[in-house]
Structure formats: C-alpha cells, structure tokens
Design a protein around this motif. Sequence first.
Motif, short mmCIF file in Angstrom:
data_model
loop_
_atom_site.label_atom_id
_atom_site.label_comp_id
_atom_site.label_asym_id
_atom_site.label_seq_id
_atom_site.Cartn_x
_atom_site.Cartn_y
_atom_site.Cartn_z
N LYS A 208 0.36 -1.09 0.03
CA LYS A 208 -0.07 0.09 -0.32
C LYS A 208 0.76 1.10 -0.06
O LYS A 208 1.86 1.02 0.88
CB LYS A 208 -1.07 -0.21 1.21
N ILE A 209 1.39 1.81 -1.07
CA ILE A 209 1.33 3.04 -1.24
C ILE A 209 1.10 4.80 -1.05
O ILE A 209 1.74 5.41 -1.38
CB ILE A 209 1.93 3.41 -2.77
N ALA A 210 -0.44 4.38 -0.39
CA ALA A 210 -0.66 5.86 0.50
C ALA A 210 -2.05 5.37 0.73
O ALA A 210 -2.91 4.29 0.46
CB ALA A 210 -1.25 7.17 -1.44
N SER B 154 0.51 9.94 0.17
CA SER B 154 0.66 9.33 -0.12
C SER B 154 2.11 8.98 0.76
O SER B 154 2.90 9.51 1.83
CB SER B 154 2.36 9.99 -1.05
N ARG B 155 3.16 7.74 1.18
CA ARG B 155 3.79 6.88 2.01
C ARG B 155 4.82 7.32 1.36
O ARG B 155 5.76 7.19 -0.23
CB ARG B 155 4.07 5.69 2.17
N PRO B 156 6.38 7.95 2.23
CA PRO B 156 7.83 8.49 1.25
C PRO B 156 7.85 7.45 0.59
O PRO B 156 7.76 5.99 1.18
CB PRO B 156 8.18 8.45 2.42
N MET B 157 8.80 7.87 -0.61
CA MET B 157 8.99 6.59 -1.90
C MET B 157 10.32 5.67 -0.63
O MET B 157 10.40 4.63 -0.80
CB MET B 157 9.77 7.38 -2.52
N GLU B 158 11.33 6.14 -0.16
CA GLU B 158 12.45 5.65 0.71
C GLU B 158 11.47 4.71 1.65
O GLU B 158 12.38 3.43 1.76
CB GLU B 158 12.87 6.69 1.74
N ASP B 159 9.93 4.85 2.48
CA ASP B 159 9.51 3.76 3.55
C ASP B 159 9.26 2.91 2.18
O ASP B 159 9.70 2.14 2.65
CB ASP B 159 8.50 4.53 4.06
N ILE B 160 8.64 2.86 1.01
CA ILE B 160 7.76 1.87 0.32
C ILE B 160 9.24 1.00 0.09
O ILE B 160 9.01 -0.13 -0.01
CB ILE B 160 7.14 2.46 -0.45
N VAL C 114 0.89 -3.68 -6.23
CA VAL C 114 1.02 -2.63 -5.77
C VAL C 114 -0.59 -1.42 -5.57
O VAL C 114 -1.20 -1.64 -7.09
CB VAL C 114 1.87 -1.15 -6.62
N ILE C 115 -0.88 -1.30 -4.63
CA ILE C 115 -2.08 -0.71 -4.16
C ILE C 115 -2.55 0.43 -3.85
O ILE C 115 -1.22 1.23 -3.03
CB ILE C 115 -3.26 -1.90 -3.65
N GLU C 116 -3.38 1.41 -3.81
CA GLU C 116 -3.75 2.25 -3.56
C GLU C 116 -5.00 2.99 -3.77
O GLU C 116 -5.68 2.14 -4.63
CB GLU C 116 -2.34 3.71 -3.48
N TYR D 171 0.04 9.27 -7.39
CA TYR D 171 1.26 8.54 -5.59
C TYR D 171 1.97 9.99 -6.01
O TYR D 171 2.70 10.46 -6.78
CB TYR D 171 1.22 7.54 -6.00
N GLY D 172 2.16 10.74 -4.83
CA GLY D 172 3.69 12.04 -4.64
C GLY D 172 3.53 13.36 -4.88
O GLY D 172 3.78 14.33 -4.58
N ARG D 173 1.62 13.42 -4.51
CA ARG D 173 1.58 15.21 -5.51
C ARG D 173 1.64 15.45 -4.37
O ARG D 173 2.25 17.55 -3.90
CB ARG D 173 0.04 15.37 -6.51
#
Length: 434
Positions: free
Chosen positions: A143-145, A166-172, A189-191, A197-199
């Motif tokens: 889950k990315i966000a 959004s989850r921080p990219m590094e954490d994912i 990959v889900i959200e 993602y990322g906005r």
Amino acid sequence: MGCSKNLVDSEQLMRRFENIGYHCNHDPKHPQGEIAVINTCGFIESAKEESINTILEFANAKNNGRISKLFVMGCLSQRYQKELEESLPEVDKFYGKFNFTQLLKDLGPAKDSTSESKSFAERRVTANTRRLLTTPSHYAYIKIAEGCDRHCAYCAIPLITGKHISRPMEDILKEVEELVGEGVTEFQVIEQELTYYGRDLYGKTRIAELIDKMANIKGVKWIRLHYAYPNQFPLELLDVMREHDNVCKYLDIALQHISDHMLSQMHRHVTKQETIDLIHTIRERVPGITIRTTLMVGFPGETEEDFNELLDFVKQEKFERMGAFAYSEEEGTYSAIHYKDDVPADVKQARLDKLMAVQEKISSEVEAAKVGKTLKVVIDRKEGDYYIGRTEACSPEVDPEVLIPVGEHKLRAGRYYNVLITNSDEFDLYGEVK
C-alpha cells in the motif's frame, strides 16, 4: 473484510499483536481463540451488510462463550462508530481506520505468551517486521498511499479515509527490500488512486519513478499495478511498464462509464473521447498489455441510451478483465444529496446481467487465444488434482487462474514455470509444464 488495503492494515496489526506476546490466527470461517478482531468494509451497501452480519455472528459466539472479547475496526466503524456502539453492545470497543493501534494499548501485553499450538507467525515462513503476511509467502500487497482527493459523485471513500496521503518513497522501497529478503517475489501495488501518488509529498506525480526503482530491486520478479484513474494519467508510467520485464503488462484502471452524460453526472472529469484515446495510447505504448476495468450501471439518470453506449464500448474495446456493479446510494455523497436514485433495482440488475454476459463472451475469446502459447506461470497452491497458478495477466483473487494437472512434475508454490496452454474455458486456462 473488504479490499486488499484493509488486508495490509490487518497484517500490520497482527504483527504488533505477535510482538507483545499474542498468537494470531487468520481464519474467519473457523475462528479459534479468545479475542476476535474484525476489520470491516463500509464502501457500498452490500459490503456494509456483510460486515454487520459478520459482527453479529461473532457477537453470538461471544454470548455463547466461544470467545471472550470482540473488537471491531476499519471503514465501517470509522464512519458509523456512534451508531454501531448503540446497536451492538456485545462489541467491547470500536476503532476506526486510523486509530486501531490503540487496541494494543487497551489490551496490553499478553499475560501468558506460551501456547501448545503454534502461532500464525511460527507456521509461516514469512514474518515481516512490519506485517504478518496472510497471503501465500511469495506475494504481498504494497500500500503506497491512503485516502483520495478525487470526489466522484457516488463514492464514499473520501468521506471515510480523508485526503490522499502518500507514503514516502524511501519507506516503500525499504519494505519491498525487506520482503524480498524473506522470499517475496511478486508485489501488488495498491492505493485508492495510484496515478496520484506523490503529489502531496513531492508536488508532482512520481508513480513512474517509484515503480522504476522497485523494478530495479534485485529479487523482484513481478510488479502489478492497482488502481489507476483515467483523468491526468501519467503517460511516463507506460514507458516504465514497457521497459522493465518484471513490471507486469497489466493495468487496473476503473473507468465506471463511457457516455459523456454519465461521466459528467459522476464527476469523473474525463470525456468519452479522452477515455478512448487513453486506452488506445496504453495499448500502443505497452503492446500485449492486459487492461482490467470496473464499470457501474444504474447510476441516477442513466438512460437506456447511456447503457447501450456503455455496452457498445465494452464490445468495442474488449477488455481482458472487467468487473461491474450496480449503483448503491451512499449517504453523504454528492449523488445521494443531489440526485434521485431513479433507476429501479430490477432494471439495474438486468443491465448488470447483460453487461456481464457480454464480458463473459469476450473473456472466453481472450483466454482461448492463449491456447498453444507458452506462458510464464507462478504457482500459488495445490488444490485437488491440480496445481493452481497465474500468469502476469492475472492478479490474485480477482482474475483467471491456470490449472496444471498433478503429474510427473512436482511443482512448488512460489516458483515460476514455463507452461504450455492446452485448453481454456470462459475464465480459466489449462496447461502443462514444458
């Protein structure tokens, strides 16, 4: 209960339970233990009914002395906590979608962490420090966000989950690396809306960059994407899909409808022609891609002309995968406040049946075209006289499977094999290992 995003929350909670001495079992059909935790869905009416019925079943189990405590969390209690507390006193406490870790504090560490029976973690190879996977050990949901900034007229998700975070990219990426280290090779990959993602974190969409970095992690064999949105779709994501062999040529993109009348009423912020152009662009830039979509019938104001336009669209585009559902009015949404639910239930059902009958024929043709081809298949399990697997065009739980007769080849779950497709039916494939 509900979606795979809920499943990730449950897996995180189970890991935390294990960390403070509890033993967890993920077996809703045959529950064993003293404490039951139900993670609910509250998306549409049928999901809410299923959640309520499950709570009632466990409340009965508590009344009969089969469990000692009952807790409820998730989307349903996030939205209706006060009403649930008043109508279901058997539940010891309700938690929402975001405060469920409070349950651990309320219970405290297990008084006796010893048990003759093996815990769920001990029975499984995969025991991630963040989550206790309930899926087969070779795949996991990422889950990315959370949340959604889209406000489609019919959808209650923003009312339940709030704004897109959004989850921080590094954490994912760190989580993916950890899971690869434990034997996971396939990632879903889900959200709620992954193309967004990322906005919020970076000021622009960064889904393509995220998937590119995931694909470069050694040991990642398949990445599959759920759930895209057609408006402002990041076309650079298609380049990543095309260039990386381990990014499945698969995209789950919910379109909901195609007539401009309905798209406008639904607040989808996209037109029929823009939708068609996007589909054609996706197919051109990622040859051989499998597109999965979700459609809705019976939205307020849907005419026979609107429905027939949708039917023609499905026949024309021939989606490899498609799901559909009838409109369900959800209180608090724009459509519930401003529109009349004016399509009779029997008409909704008739339209749904007709649409799915068309898709069944398309699906049958799509699967039949694979007969004689050799495809890469991952084995999920053995069931009766068959090994059950999937190709890159098949997401777990929702898509067709590949059935391979048990024979001279002993296949292992989580391993990838080249399989010659020998037969097909409306939804599934049959094959043999080459």
